[in-house]
Scaffold this motif. Structure first.
Motif: not given
Length: 202
Positions: A44, A144, A147
């Protein structure tokens, strides 16, 4: 409360006593070991060193200032992600090094161990601290995940979180459990909005 009483200290607020306890924890040498993870890029974005620090921050955010728990959080991926990492480095840091290593090993997937078997091992045999650490680790990973743009990966990770991590969080920390539920909901909404999965009619 779960199947046992909680033993890991968790003050309600960061009062002066808690601040002084945190101040006295010998963290810098563990952080130095963790800097070996700086070159390990995460799917990520960022790197594995930042993830260690993020995991520690989540524990403190939830009120955990147990020294072994925080030290282990800072180096919890070293054995798994640094080739030929010598665990003796952790033992040699200070008088709690062996306890820190023992905790790190609890949350480290063994060579050849399947992910499902690893998580079941924590559910069935993990210590209280190992379960708390795993929840903080997963919260960091789920954040995370926002993303990540690979829908199949997101769906698989959400399913894994529901099946394996929810029971761990429900046993040791209901507030972490609640955050994990919300994180899964937001990630599944992304999958719905992107058209990858059909929107729920509920």
């Amino acid at each position: 409360m779960g199947k046992y009483e909680m033993h890991t200290k968790k003050p309600e607020t960061m009062d002066n006593e808690s601040m002084l306890q945190l101040k006295g924890i010998f963290l810098a040498p563990y952080m130095q070991l963790a800097t070996q993870l700086i070159g390990k890029v995460r799917y990520a974005g960022g790197n594995m060193f930042r993830h260690q620090i993020d995991t520690m921050g989540i524990l403190i955010d939830y009120g955990y200032i147990d020294s072994v728990l925080l030290k282990a959080s800072v180096v919890h991926d070293c054995i798994e992600d640094i080739p030929e990492f010598d665990p003796q480095q952790i033992i040699n840091v200070d008088e709690e090094g062996q306890k820190v290593l023992d905790l790190v090993l609890e949350v480290t997937k063994k060579e050849g161990e399947k992910k499902d078997d690893f998580l079941r091992r924590i559910i069935e045999n993990g210590s209280e601290k190992a379960k708390i650490l795993k929840c903080a680790d997963r919260i960091s990973n789920m954040i995370s995940l926002g993303f990540v743009t690979d829908p199949a990966f997101i769906e698989r990770y959400c399913n894994e979180t529901e099946y394996f991590i929810f029971p761990i969080a429900l046993e040791v920390d209901y507030t972490m459990y609640h955050e994990l539920i919300n994180l899964v909901i937001t990630r599944r909404k992304y999958l719905e909005d992107s058209g990858y999965i059909q929107k729920s009619k509920c």
